[in-house]
Each structure stands twice: as C-alpha cells, then as structure tokens.
Motif scaffolding. Structure first.
Motif, PDB file in Angstrom:
ATOM      1  N   ASN A   1      59.937  74.760   7.243  1.00  0.00           N
ATOM      2  CA  ASN A   1      58.731  73.965   6.972  1.00  0.00           C
ATOM      3  C   ASN A   1      58.077  73.654   8.314  1.00  0.00           C
ATOM      4  OD1 ASN A   1      56.765  72.226   6.167  1.00  0.00           O
ATOM      5  ND2 ASN A   1      58.087  70.998   4.832  1.00  0.00           N
ATOM      6  N   THR A   2      57.065  74.427   8.665  1.00  0.00           N
ATOM      7  CA  THR A   2      56.426  74.264   9.983  1.00  0.00           C
ATOM      8  C   THR A   2      55.557  73.012  10.050  1.00  0.00           C
ATOM      9  OG1 THR A   2      54.710  75.745   9.185  1.00  0.00           O
ATOM     10  CG2 THR A   2      56.415  76.718  10.573  1.00  0.00           C
ATOM     11  N   CYS A   3      55.309  72.373   8.893  1.00  0.00           N
ATOM     12  CA  CYS A   3      54.472  71.172   8.898  1.00  0.00           C
ATOM     13  C   CYS A   3      55.242  69.951   9.379  1.00  0.00           C
ATOM     14  CB  CYS A   3      53.937  70.901   7.492  1.00  0.00           C
ATOM     15  SG  CYS A   3      53.120  72.321   6.770  1.00  0.00           S
ATOM     16  N   ILE A   4      56.578  70.009   9.343  1.00  0.00           N
ATOM     17  CA  ILE A   4      57.397  68.861   9.750  1.00  0.00           C
ATOM     18  C   ILE A   4      58.054  69.193  11.083  1.00  0.00           C
ATOM     19  CG2 ILE A   4      59.356  67.395   9.132  1.00  0.00           C
ATOM     20  CD1 ILE A   4      58.768  68.213   6.184  1.00  0.00           C
ATOM     21  N   HIS A   5      57.923  68.306  12.038  1.00  0.00           N
ATOM     22  CA  HIS A   5      58.560  68.522  13.335  1.00  0.00           C
ATOM     23  C   HIS A   5      59.674  67.492  13.505  1.00  0.00           C
ATOM     24  CE1 HIS A   5      55.411  71.334  14.335  1.00  0.00           C
ATOM     25  NE2 HIS A   5      54.523  70.442  13.938  1.00  0.00           N
ATOM     26  N   ASP A   6      60.909  67.892  13.229  1.00  0.00           N
ATOM     27  CA  ASP A   6      62.044  67.010  13.524  1.00  0.00           C
ATOM     28  C   ASP A   6      63.200  67.871  14.046  1.00  0.00           C
ATOM     29  OD1 ASP A   6      63.103  66.512  10.049  1.00  0.00           O
ATOM     30  OD2 ASP A   6      62.903  68.309  11.276  1.00  0.00           O
ATOM     31  N   HIS A   7      64.322  67.231  14.395  1.00  0.00           N
ATOM     32  CA  HIS A   7      65.394  67.985  15.050  1.00  0.00           C
ATOM     33  C   HIS A   7      66.035  69.003  14.109  1.00  0.00           C
ATOM     34  CE1 HIS A   7      67.397  64.564  13.183  1.00  0.00           C
ATOM     35  NE2 HIS A   7      68.485  65.311  13.126  1.00  0.00           N
ATOM     36  N   CYS A   8      66.057  68.709  12.789  1.00  0.00           N
ATOM     37  CA  CYS A   8      66.620  69.663  11.833  1.00  0.00           C
ATOM     38  C   CYS A   8      65.786  70.942  11.818  1.00  0.00           C
ATOM     39  CB  CYS A   8      66.654  69.061  10.436  1.00  0.00           C
ATOM     40  SG  CYS A   8      67.778  67.672  10.347  1.00  0.00           S
ATOM     41  N   ALA A   9      64.477  70.756  11.855  1.00  0.00           N
ATOM     42  CA  ALA A   9      63.599  71.919  11.870  1.00  0.00           C
ATOM     43  C   ALA A   9      63.829  72.753  13.131  1.00  0.00           C
ATOM     44  CB  ALA A   9      62.148  71.464  11.796  1.00  0.00           C
ATOM     45  N   GLU A  10      64.067  72.056  14.259  1.00  0.00           N
ATOM     46  CA  GLU A  10      64.353  72.775  15.509  1.00  0.00           C
ATOM     47  C   GLU A  10      65.604  73.639  15.344  1.00  0.00           C
ATOM     48  OE1 GLU A  10      62.501  72.916  18.303  1.00  0.00           O
ATOM     49  OE2 GLU A  10      61.036  71.779  17.115  1.00  0.00           O
ATOM     50  N   ASN A  11      66.631  73.038  14.688  1.00  0.00           N
ATOM     51  CA  ASN A  11      67.867  73.793  14.474  1.00  0.00           C
ATOM     52  C   ASN A  11      67.619  75.043  13.651  1.00  0.00           C
ATOM     53  OD1 ASN A  11      69.247  71.985  15.921  1.00  0.00           O
ATOM     54  ND2 ASN A  11      70.142  70.885  14.175  1.00  0.00           N
ATOM     55  N   ILE A  12      66.784  74.888  12.632  1.00  0.00           N
ATOM     56  CA  ILE A  12      66.473  76.046  11.782  1.00  0.00           C
ATOM     57  C   ILE A  12      65.763  77.112  12.603  1.00  0.00           C
ATOM     58  CG2 ILE A  12      64.990  76.808   9.877  1.00  0.00           C
ATOM     59  CD1 ILE A  12      65.739  74.109   8.503  1.00  0.00           C
TER      60      ILE A  12
ATOM     61  N   PRO B   1      62.696  81.159   2.795  1.00  0.00           N
ATOM     62  CA  PRO B   1      61.354  80.766   2.331  1.00  0.00           C
ATOM     63  C   PRO B   1      60.648  79.854   3.342  1.00  0.00           C
ATOM     64  CG  PRO B   1      63.046  79.610   1.108  1.00  0.00           C
ATOM     65  CD  PRO B   1      63.764  80.580   2.002  1.00  0.00           C
ATOM     66  N   VAL B   2      59.342  80.007   3.411  1.00  0.00           N
ATOM     67  CA  VAL B   2      58.524  79.196   4.333  1.00  0.00           C
ATOM     68  C   VAL B   2      57.590  78.319   3.505  1.00  0.00           C
ATOM     69  CG1 VAL B   2      56.857  79.263   6.215  1.00  0.00           C
ATOM     70  CG2 VAL B   2      58.627  81.024   6.058  1.00  0.00           C
ATOM     71  N   ALA B   3      57.604  77.007   3.813  1.00  0.00           N
ATOM     72  CA  ALA B   3      56.695  76.082   3.119  1.00  0.00           C
ATOM     73  C   ALA B   3      55.347  76.075   3.823  1.00  0.00           C
ATOM     74  CB  ALA B   3      57.295  74.680   3.099  1.00  0.00           C
ATOM     75  N   GLY B   4      54.300  75.891   3.051  1.00  0.00           N
ATOM     76  CA  GLY B   4      52.973  75.859   3.679  1.00  0.00           C
ATOM     77  C   GLY B   4      51.895  76.239   2.694  1.00  0.00           C
ATOM     78  N   PRO B   5      50.666  76.427   3.065  1.00  0.00           N
ATOM     79  CA  PRO B   5      50.150  76.200   4.423  1.00  0.00           C
ATOM     80  C   PRO B   5      49.920  74.709   4.711  1.00  0.00           C
ATOM     81  CG  PRO B   5      48.387  76.917   2.965  1.00  0.00           C
ATOM     82  CD  PRO B   5      49.634  76.915   2.143  1.00  0.00           C
ATOM     83  N   CYS B   6      49.952  74.350   5.983  1.00  0.00           N
ATOM     84  CA  CYS B   6      49.935  72.933   6.356  1.00  0.00           C
ATOM     85  C   CYS B   6      48.594  72.248   6.090  1.00  0.00           C
ATOM     86  CB  CYS B   6      50.289  72.786   7.831  1.00  0.00           C
ATOM     87  SG  CYS B   6      51.990  73.230   8.165  1.00  0.00           S
ATOM     88  N   TRP B   7      47.482  73.005   6.121  1.00  0.00           N
ATOM     89  CA  TRP B   7      46.169  72.342   5.960  1.00  0.00           C
ATOM     90  C   TRP B   7      46.040  71.640   4.619  1.00  0.00           C
ATOM     91  CZ3 TRP B   7      43.183  73.842   1.868  1.00  0.00           C
ATOM     92  CH2 TRP B   7      43.405  75.114   1.326  1.00  0.00           C
ATOM     93  N   VAL B   8      46.824  72.096   3.617  1.00  0.00           N
ATOM     94  CA  VAL B   8      46.761  71.465   2.290  1.00  0.00           C
ATOM     95  C   VAL B   8      47.146  69.987   2.384  1.00  0.00           C
ATOM     96  CG1 VAL B   8      47.755  71.519  -0.024  1.00  0.00           C
ATOM     97  CG2 VAL B   8      47.197  73.650   1.133  1.00  0.00           C
TER      98      VAL B   8
END
Ligand SMILES: [Zn+2]
Ligand SMILES: [Zn+2]
Ligand SMILES: [Zn+2]
Length: 240
Positions: free
Chosen positions: A60-71, A87-94
């Motif tokens: 999920n590129t819309c969320i920036h946290d340490h778990c996302a960094e690990n992924i 799977p990739v979540a998005g798009p963020c503009w929504v």
C-alpha cells in the motif's frame, strides 16, 4: 413613464425582499451538494480503488510506516515474478477526492452565503437600506415650498422590502401641513418607503426671527434629555 418606473421598483423589491427564500435555497443547496459529493465519492471509490486483501502481503504505497518499509525491503529481495503476485492497493488520489470535494463545497457555500449574511446583519443593525439616499430624501423634503424644517429623519428596514421612515416636519400652520402632507407621503413612496410616521410641527414663534428658531424641534423632550435622544441637540438640524 411614472407607471413604468413604479413597475421597475416592484420588480426590484421582489428580488431584494426574498431573504428567507434565499436562506432556504442555500440550505437545500448545501444538502444537495453534500449528497452529490457522497454519491460521486462512492462511485469513484467503488470503480477505481483496489483494496488490500484481508490477509497476506500487500503493498500500500499510500501509507508510509515502518511495516510498509519492511514490505518494500522484502520486495527488493524478491524476483520480478514473485513481486507481481503481491497485490498493490491504490491509486492514492482516490483518498484525496473526498476532502478536496468537501473543501470546494465549503468554499461555494461560504461564497453564496456571505451576501445573505451581510444583508441580514445590516437589517438587524437597523442601518439605512442601501437603495435609499437619506441626504437626497432630506433635500427633497426641504425643497417643498411649505416645509420650513425637517429633523429627526430616520429610515430603517424590517425585511427586504418593508422600509420604515419617521420624521418631524415643521410647517407654518395645520392648513399648510395638510396641503403638503400628500406630497410628503409621495416623496417617501417614491423612495420605496411605504410605512411612514410623520410628526407635524408648527412654528410657535414667527419663523423670521432667525435660523435657530426655525431649525430646533418644537416638541422637544425636557432639556436635560437632549443627550439621550438619538439626534440630540449637538447634531446639526436641517432647516431651510
Ligand atoms: Zn407607497
Ligand atoms: Zn421635532
Ligand atoms: Zn434621531
């Protein structure tokens, strides 16, 4: 020509006098805009947004946290075919659509409500309605042949088209006043003031003794009340 101008004035009063209807319209407009925004958001979210699955890895590129960094680090170690399976979540503009549309709605409502708010506030403050020039009204009253002086002239409004006028008008005697009363009423009527209260006054002393005698009120309250009257004695009264 006079018939035409009075018709114009009635149309003008109709458009300016519907404060309540404008308030109701803006209320409904706000509700309608809110509903439209909810529907648009729901449709866009439903058709464009891809959520993360209930379990399993997900980017999920819309969320920036340490778990996302690990992924992301984990993804860096994987090869291309493995990466494609995540799977990739998005798009963020929504995610920004709802707050953006709501801010636009707030701007539209503020822009359309401000004139109504200002107009209502000016009525509550009992200001002279903007379409009335009190100086020229005063001039017109004083220009009448029989009128010797005009003072305590007040104009304010109750609602969009209900304008109230009060004045003290000084004449030589009751007969002259009755002659000019219709003209005075017509002057107020032409300005759009249909509810008038006029106090006629008659010179007790001879009017040619001087300016001061003509200009001062013939029916004052007691002298010590001058400061408690709105027009007082300090203010310049208008005389011919
Ligand atoms: Zn009238
Ligand atoms: Zn008076
Ligand atoms: Zn006054």
């Amino acid at each position: 020509i006079s018939n035409h101008s009075s018709m114009d004035m009635e149309v003008d009063e109709d458009t300016s006098g519907q404060l309540n209807m404008r308030g109701v319209f803006l209320h409904v407009l706000g509700d309608a805009l809110g509903s439209v925004i909810v529907v648009v958001n729901a449709l866009v979210f439903y058709s464009y947004w891809t959520p993360c699955p209930e379990d399993g890895p997900c980017i999920n590129t819309c969320i920036h946290d340490h778990c996302a960094e690990n992924i992301t680090q984990m993804a860096a170690r994987m090869n291309a075919t493995e990466l494609e399976k995540i799977p990739v979540a998005g798009p963020c503009w929504v995610l920004y659509l709802d707050p953006a549309l709501c801010l636009i709605m707030v701007c539209i409502l503020l822009y359309t409500t401000y004139p109504l708010l200002k107009e209502s506030a000016l009525i509550l403050l009992q200001t002279v309605p903007k379409q009335i020039d009190i100086r020229s009204l005063n001039e017109k009253l004083r220009k009448l042949e029989e009128v010797e002086a005009v003072h305590d002239l007040h104009v304010w409004q109750l609602a969009g088209s209900k304008i109230i006028g009060t004045a003290h008008i000084k004449c030589k005697d009751p007969e002259t006043y009755m002659k000019v009363a219709k003209d005075i009423k017509d002057i107020f009527h032409d300005e759009g003031i249909h509810a008038t209260t006029i106090q006629p006054e008659f010179a007790i002393v001879d009017s040619d003794v001087g300016f001061e005698a003509v200009s001062k009120c013939e029916l004052p309250c007691r002298t010590q009340c001058a400061l408690k009257q709105c027009c007082g004695t300090l203010e310049k009264t208008t005389a011919k």
